[in-house]
Design an enzyme around this catalytic site. Structure first.
Site, PDB file in Angstrom:
ATOM      1  N   ASN A 195     -56.833 -34.982-123.651  1.00  0.00           N
ATOM      2  CA  ASN A 195     -55.830 -34.038-124.690  1.00  0.00           C
ATOM      3  C   ASN A 195     -54.543 -35.068-125.106  1.00  0.00           C
ATOM      4  O   ASN A 195     -53.787 -35.165-124.265  1.00  0.00           O
ATOM      5  CB  ASN A 195     -55.323 -32.873-123.626  1.00  0.00           C
ATOM      6  CG  ASN A 195     -54.137 -32.179-124.122  1.00  0.00           C
ATOM      7  OD1 ASN A 195     -53.892 -32.068-125.311  1.00  0.00           O
ATOM      8  ND2 ASN A 195     -53.554 -31.313-123.094  1.00  0.00           N
TER       9      ASN A 195
ATOM     10  N   LYS B 123     -52.008 -33.944-126.806  1.00  0.00           N
ATOM     11  CA  LYS B 123     -50.816 -33.375-126.888  1.00  0.00           C
ATOM     12  C   LYS B 123     -50.252 -33.752-128.283  1.00  0.00           C
ATOM     13  O   LYS B 123     -50.907 -33.932-129.245  1.00  0.00           O
ATOM     14  CB  LYS B 123     -50.063 -33.650-125.820  1.00  0.00           C
ATOM     15  CG  LYS B 123     -50.648 -33.471-124.415  1.00  0.00           C
ATOM     16  CD  LYS B 123     -49.810 -33.469-123.245  1.00  0.00           C
ATOM     17  CE  LYS B 123     -50.568 -33.681-121.912  1.00  0.00           C
ATOM     18  NZ  LYS B 123     -49.667 -33.217-120.826  1.00  0.00           N
TER      19      LYS B 123
ATOM     20  N   HIS C 192     -53.209 -23.940-121.453  1.00  0.00           N
ATOM     21  CA  HIS C 192     -52.610 -25.291-120.818  1.00  0.00           C
ATOM     22  C   HIS C 192     -51.233 -24.757-120.480  1.00  0.00           C
ATOM     23  O   HIS C 192     -50.485 -23.883-120.738  1.00  0.00           O
ATOM     24  CB  HIS C 192     -52.328 -26.350-121.923  1.00  0.00           C
ATOM     25  CG  HIS C 192     -52.042 -27.640-121.503  1.00  0.00           C
ATOM     26  ND1 HIS C 192     -50.837 -27.913-121.019  1.00  0.00           N
ATOM     27  CD2 HIS C 192     -52.856 -28.683-121.036  1.00  0.00           C
ATOM     28  CE1 HIS C 192     -50.727 -29.115-120.533  1.00  0.00           C
ATOM     29  NE2 HIS C 192     -51.981 -29.555-120.640  1.00  0.00           N
TER      30      HIS C 192
ATOM     31  N   GLU D  98     -48.476 -26.060-120.397  1.00  0.00           N
ATOM     32  CA  GLU D  98     -47.348 -26.416-121.438  1.00  0.00           C
ATOM     33  C   GLU D  98     -47.278 -25.192-122.325  1.00  0.00           C
ATOM     34  O   GLU D  98     -46.053 -24.969-122.901  1.00  0.00           O
ATOM     35  CB  GLU D  98     -47.571 -27.732-121.976  1.00  0.00           C
ATOM     36  CG  GLU D  98     -47.324 -28.889-120.882  1.00  0.00           C
ATOM     37  CD  GLU D  98     -47.986 -30.326-121.831  1.00  0.00           C
ATOM     38  OE1 GLU D  98     -48.458 -30.444-122.629  1.00  0.00           O
ATOM     39  OE2 GLU D  98     -47.844 -30.923-120.550  1.00  0.00           O
TER      40      GLU D  98
ATOM     41  N   GLU E 195     -55.576 -27.632-113.411  1.00  0.00           N
ATOM     42  CA  GLU E 195     -54.331 -28.520-113.550  1.00  0.00           C
ATOM     43  C   GLU E 195     -53.241 -28.114-112.695  1.00  0.00           C
ATOM     44  O   GLU E 195     -52.528 -27.549-113.276  1.00  0.00           O
ATOM     45  CB  GLU E 195     -54.336 -28.665-115.019  1.00  0.00           C
ATOM     46  CG  GLU E 195     -55.384 -29.037-115.781  1.00  0.00           C
ATOM     47  CD  GLU E 195     -54.927 -29.795-117.076  1.00  0.00           C
ATOM     48  OE1 GLU E 195     -55.160 -30.884-117.584  1.00  0.00           O
ATOM     49  OE2 GLU E 195     -54.018 -29.047-118.070  1.00  0.00           O
TER      50      GLU E 195
ATOM     51  N   GLY F 292     -48.703 -35.169-115.960  1.00  0.00           N
ATOM     52  CA  GLY F 292     -47.695 -36.120-116.602  1.00  0.00           C
ATOM     53  C   GLY F 292     -46.452 -36.863-115.743  1.00  0.00           C
ATOM     54  O   GLY F 292     -45.516 -37.360-116.132  1.00  0.00           O
TER      55      GLY F 292
ATOM     56  N   SER G 118     -52.485 -36.412-114.146  1.00  0.00           N
ATOM     57  CA  SER G 118     -52.446 -37.666-113.891  1.00  0.00           C
ATOM     58  C   SER G 118     -53.546 -38.481-113.275  1.00  0.00           C
ATOM     59  O   SER G 118     -53.636 -39.129-112.589  1.00  0.00           O
ATOM     60  CB  SER G 118     -51.012 -37.990-112.643  1.00  0.00           C
ATOM     61  OG  SER G 118     -49.950 -37.499-113.243  1.00  0.00           O
TER      62      SER G 118
HETATM   63  C1  PEP Z   1     -52.804 -32.628-119.305  1.00  0.00           C
HETATM   64  O1  PEP Z   1     -51.917 -32.157-119.728  1.00  0.00           O
HETATM   65  O2  PEP Z   1     -53.998 -31.878-119.614  1.00  0.00           O
HETATM   66  C2  PEP Z   1     -52.807 -33.599-118.608  1.00  0.00           C
HETATM   67  C3  PEP Z   1     -53.777 -33.627-117.547  1.00  0.00           C
HETATM   68  O3  PEP Z   1     -51.921 -34.649-118.838  1.00  0.00           O
HETATM   69  P1  PEP Z   1     -51.837 -35.942-117.724  1.00  0.00           P
HETATM   70  O4  PEP Z   1     -53.069 -36.461-117.477  1.00  0.00           O
HETATM   71  O5  PEP Z   1     -50.694 -36.873-118.648  1.00  0.00           O
HETATM   72  O6  PEP Z   1     -51.132 -35.506-116.405  1.00  0.00           O
END
Ligand code: PEP
Length: 251
Positions: free
Chosen positions: A9, A11, A96, A98, A168, A174, A214
């Protein structure tokens, strides 16, 4: 057998030229990845068509990061599922955290988006996950269970079988904090059990459930070794071809 999947992703990152270069690097490096691992990348909308051309003839599938909850018409600024399919997408990330957090997406919106994506031939990557305060209060199973019941479970069995789920935990996205393989593994098993209660064991056994938050080359192998973790949805680490591919090599 369900698929092993690593999805990136991107973003709201990369200008067009950088995104095209990243896609080229990923295509080149992907040759070394095991054949039974499905690779998906989700660049920003503006990059989809040209990145799609770069992916042609490669093993990498194209995903969008969102789609409209309406079919077409006077919805300024929105991008429809049909447009995404016509631009070469096979997948779309929906729900997601976000989008839920900053753009007010709720289960009602997500039911419409899931249905419209599926009607247009896209496979949704449907995201669920609890916030830090919910985890600290021990309500993570309840939150994730509700997210499934309110949106995913509005679909028919035939539709659900086309969905990829991404667990997630919001506190891990992040932040550099990863769920332990034990924490992630127990929620993945819970998700699969919920699906089996609603749709039956064969359906539950066929659905890929990805971990996101992460995830990086140094922790992916341990996470992917859990029986109900079928791969990862990768944010930050998907912006470097070498890291994305190193994660895909962690099965
Ligand atoms: C995401 O936003 O889908 C995600 C997993 O981000 P990150 O790997 O940066 O934590």
């Amino acid at each position: 057998m369900r698929k092993k999947i690593v999805a990136g992703n991107w973003k709201m990152n990369t200008l067009l030229q950088d995104g095209e270069n990243l896609a080229k690097d990923i295509v080149k490096a992907s040759e070394a990845v095991r054949d039974d691992v499905t690779l998906i990348i989700a660049p920003p909308f503006t990059h989809l068509h040209s990145v799609g051309m770069i992916l042609e003839g490669s093993r990498i599938l194209l995903s969008a990061q969102n789609c409209a909850d309406m079919d077409k018409g006077a919805y300024t600024g929105e991008v429809s599922a049909g447009m995404l399919a016509s631009a070469g997408c096979s997948h779309v990330i929906l729900g997601h955290s976000e989008r839920r957090e900053y753009y007010g997406e709720n289960s009602g919106t997500l039911v419409r988006k899931l249905r419209i994506a599926l009607e247009n031939g896209l496979s949704p990557v449907f995201c669920v996950g609890e916030r830090l305060e919910e985890r600290e209060a021990g309500r993570h199973f309840e939150t994730v269970g509700r997210q499934l019941e309110e949106a995913l479970f509005a679909l028919t069995r035939e539709q659900v079988e086309k969905v990829i789920i991404a667990y997630e935990p919001v506190w891990a996205i992040g932040t550099g904090k990863t769920a332990t393989s034990g924490q992630a593994g127990e929620i993945h098993s819970f998700i699969r059990k919920k699906i089996s209660e609603k749709y039956g064991q064969p359906t539950a056994d066929g659905i890929s459930i990805l971990y996101g938050g992460s995830c990086k080359p140094s922790n992916a192998a341990e996470l992917f070794s859990m029986p109900d973790i079928d791969g990862g949805l990768i944010g930050g680490a998907s912006l470097k071809a070498a890291d994305f591919i190193a994660i895909a090599n962690c099965f």
